[in-house]
Design a protein around this motif. Sequence first.
Motif, PDB file in Angstrom:
ATOM      1  N   UNK A   1       0.829  -1.199   0.000  1.00 25.38           N
ATOM      2  CA  UNK A   1       0.000   0.000   0.000  1.00 25.38           C
ATOM      3  C   UNK A   1       0.869   1.256   0.000  1.00 25.38           C
ATOM      4  N   UNK A   2       1.858   1.304   0.875  1.00 27.31           N
ATOM      5  CA  UNK A   2       2.711   2.489   0.945  1.00 27.31           C
ATOM      6  C   UNK A   2       3.565   2.654  -0.308  1.00 27.31           C
ATOM      7  N   UNK A   3       4.024   1.552  -0.866  1.00 24.99           N
ATOM      8  CA  UNK A   3       4.813   1.635  -2.091  1.00 24.99           C
ATOM      9  C   UNK A   3       3.985   2.217  -3.227  1.00 24.99           C
ATOM     10  N   UNK A   4       2.787   1.700  -3.402  1.00 30.34           N
ATOM     11  CA  UNK A   4       1.914   2.208  -4.462  1.00 30.34           C
ATOM     12  C   UNK A   4       1.476   3.629  -4.148  1.00 30.34           C
ATOM     13  N   UNK A   5       1.108   3.883  -2.904  1.00 31.14           N
ATOM     14  CA  UNK A   5       0.597   5.191  -2.506  1.00 31.14           C
ATOM     15  C   UNK A   5       1.669   6.267  -2.639  1.00 31.14           C
ATOM     16  N   UNK A   6       2.932   5.914  -2.401  1.00 33.74           N
ATOM     17  CA  UNK A   6       4.012   6.894  -2.525  1.00 33.74           C
ATOM     18  C   UNK A   6       4.583   6.958  -3.936  1.00 33.74           C
ATOM     19  N   UNK A   7       4.621   5.834  -4.646  1.00 35.97           N
ATOM     20  CA  UNK A   7       5.208   5.818  -5.977  1.00 35.97           C
ATOM     21  C   UNK A   7       4.286   6.428  -7.019  1.00 35.97           C
ATOM     22  N   UNK A   8       2.994   6.153  -6.922  1.00 32.76           N
ATOM     23  CA  UNK A   8       2.061   6.615  -7.937  1.00 32.76           C
ATOM     24  C   UNK A   8       2.026   8.140  -8.060  1.00 32.76           C
ATOM     25  N   UNK A   9       1.896   8.889  -6.960  1.00 38.45           N
ATOM     26  CA  UNK A   9       1.928  10.353  -7.120  1.00 38.45           C
ATOM     27  C   UNK A   9       3.248  10.842  -7.701  1.00 38.45           C
ATOM     28  N   UNK A  10       4.360  10.236  -7.288  1.00 37.48           N
ATOM     29  CA  UNK A  10       5.658  10.642  -7.825  1.00 37.48           C
ATOM     30  C   UNK A  10       5.717  10.398  -9.327  1.00 37.48           C
ATOM     31  N   UNK A  11       5.210   9.249  -9.761  1.00 43.47           N
ATOM     32  CA  UNK A  11       5.212   8.933 -11.194  1.00 43.47           C
ATOM     33  C   UNK A  11       4.301   9.882 -11.962  1.00 43.47           C
ATOM     34  N   UNK A  12       3.132  10.182 -11.406  1.00 45.90           N
ATOM     35  CA  UNK A  12       2.206  11.085 -12.089  1.00 45.90           C
ATOM     36  C   UNK A  12       2.754  12.504 -12.154  1.00 45.90           C
ATOM     37  N   UNK A  13       3.418  12.958 -11.095  1.00 43.87           N
ATOM     38  CA  UNK A  13       4.017  14.300 -11.116  1.00 43.87           C
ATOM     39  C   UNK A  13       5.131  14.338 -12.161  1.00 43.87           C
ATOM     40  N   UNK A  14       5.912  13.278 -12.239  1.00 40.95           N
ATOM     41  CA  UNK A  14       6.984  13.225 -13.226  1.00 40.95           C
ATOM     42  C   UNK A  14       6.427  13.243 -14.646  1.00 40.95           C
ATOM     43  N   UNK A  15       5.416  12.435 -14.900  1.00 41.34           N
ATOM     44  CA  UNK A  15       4.810  12.405 -16.234  1.00 41.34           C
ATOM     45  C   UNK A  15       4.176  13.749 -16.557  1.00 41.34           C
ATOM     46  N   UNK A  16       3.465  14.331 -15.579  1.00 35.82           N
ATOM     47  CA  UNK A  16       2.853  15.642 -15.792  1.00 35.82           C
ATOM     48  C   UNK A  16       3.887  16.712 -16.065  1.00 35.82           C
ATOM     49  N   UNK A  17       5.008  16.658 -15.352  1.00 32.14           N
ATOM     50  CA  UNK A  17       6.073  17.638 -15.571  1.00 32.14           C
ATOM     51  C   UNK A  17       6.665  17.498 -16.961  1.00 32.14           C
ATOM     52  N   UNK A  18       6.845  16.266 -17.405  1.00 32.24           N
ATOM     53  CA  UNK A  18       7.367  16.064 -18.756  1.00 32.24           C
ATOM     54  C   UNK A  18       6.398  16.649 -19.782  1.00 32.24           C
ATOM     55  N   UNK A  19       5.101  16.400 -19.579  1.00 37.40           N
ATOM     56  CA  UNK A  19       4.108  16.931 -20.511  1.00 37.40           C
ATOM     57  C   UNK A  19       4.071  18.450 -20.498  1.00 37.40           C
ATOM     58  N   UNK A  20       4.205  19.056 -19.323  1.00 37.59           N
ATOM     59  CA  UNK A  20       4.125  20.515 -19.213  1.00 37.59           C
ATOM     60  C   UNK A  20       5.402  21.164 -19.716  1.00 37.59           C
ATOM     61  N   UNK A  21       6.551  20.670 -19.269  1.00 35.64           N
ATOM     62  CA  UNK A  21       7.818  21.314 -19.627  1.00 35.64           C
ATOM     63  C   UNK A  21       8.259  20.985 -21.057  1.00 35.64           C
ATOM     64  N   UNK A  22       7.683  19.950 -21.647  1.00 38.81           N
ATOM     65  CA  UNK A  22       8.043  19.585 -23.012  1.00 38.81           C
ATOM     66  C   UNK A  22       7.621  20.662 -24.009  1.00 38.81           C
ATOM     67  N   UNK A  23       6.506  21.302 -23.755  1.00 38.09           N
ATOM     68  CA  UNK A  23       6.036  22.378 -24.645  1.00 38.09           C
ATOM     69  C   UNK A  23       6.127  23.700 -23.895  1.00 38.09           C
ATOM     70  N   UNK A  24       7.354  24.120 -23.584  1.00 41.81           N
ATOM     71  CA  UNK A  24       7.554  25.298 -22.743  1.00 41.81           C
ATOM     72  C   UNK A  24       6.931  26.553 -23.338  1.00 41.81           C
ATOM     73  N   UNK A  25       7.039  26.764 -24.594  1.00 42.62           N
ATOM     74  CA  UNK A  25       6.431  27.929 -25.242  1.00 42.62           C
ATOM     75  C   UNK A  25       5.298  27.447 -26.153  1.00 42.62           C
ATOM     76  N   UNK A  26       4.108  27.216 -25.585  1.00 45.96           N
ATOM     77  CA  UNK A  26       3.009  26.702 -26.408  1.00 45.96           C
ATOM     78  C   UNK A  26       2.393  27.802 -27.269  1.00 45.96           C
ATOM     79  N   UNK A  27       1.644  27.381 -28.263  1.00 54.87           N
ATOM     80  CA  UNK A  27       0.918  28.307 -29.115  1.00 54.87           C
ATOM     81  C   UNK A  27      -0.332  28.752 -28.358  1.00 54.87           C
ATOM     82  N   UNK A  28      -0.335  29.977 -27.858  1.00 50.03           N
ATOM     83  CA  UNK A  28      -1.480  30.491 -27.105  1.00 50.03           C
ATOM     84  C   UNK A  28      -2.227  31.582 -27.853  1.00 50.03           C
ATOM     85  N   UNK A  29      -1.894  31.794 -29.121  1.00 49.94           N
ATOM     86  CA  UNK A  29      -2.513  32.896 -29.858  1.00 49.94           C
ATOM     87  C   UNK A  29      -3.514  32.423 -30.901  1.00 49.94           C
TER      88      UNK A  29
END
Length: 137
Positions: free
Chosen positions: A60-88
């Motif tokens: 339980x603790x392994x999954x509970x602690x690893x899953x948020x870390x993995x999701x934050x890492x994946x989310x960061x890759x998705x966000x930082x990958x397109x640092x200057x997005x097309x917003x216009x």
Amino acid sequence: MASTDQNTPLLINTRRQVTVQLSYSYLFVQINRVREGPSNPSPIESLFRSLLNTILVTLFLTIFLFLPFAMITIGSVLVYLIYRPNTTDSSSDDYCHPTLYYFAFWVSTAYYIFIALFCFCCCCVYCLGACAFDGVE
């Protein structure tokens, strides 16, 4: 996020659902343990229960602690990958709503700043504690 990141809502929902399900299942186990009350199990049953509880809590603790870390890492890759997005140009395929993108960007950045400050404070407390107890015998 940009239209190329169609997996982002899926990742957020997966994390939320797994966290909620793990929390409810752990709560259910604890409620059942309280309902059963104290008992006098045999030594083998006691050993089996403690081993099973250890495995379940570790899992339980392994999954509970690893899953948020993995999701934050994946989310960061998705966000930082397109640092200057097309917003216009909203008719473009790679258009990204500016409020949504910058919110995700700053939440990710604030998370990493918080983690860095937390680690720094823990190191400071450890050093102060080591210095305070250095002369104590």
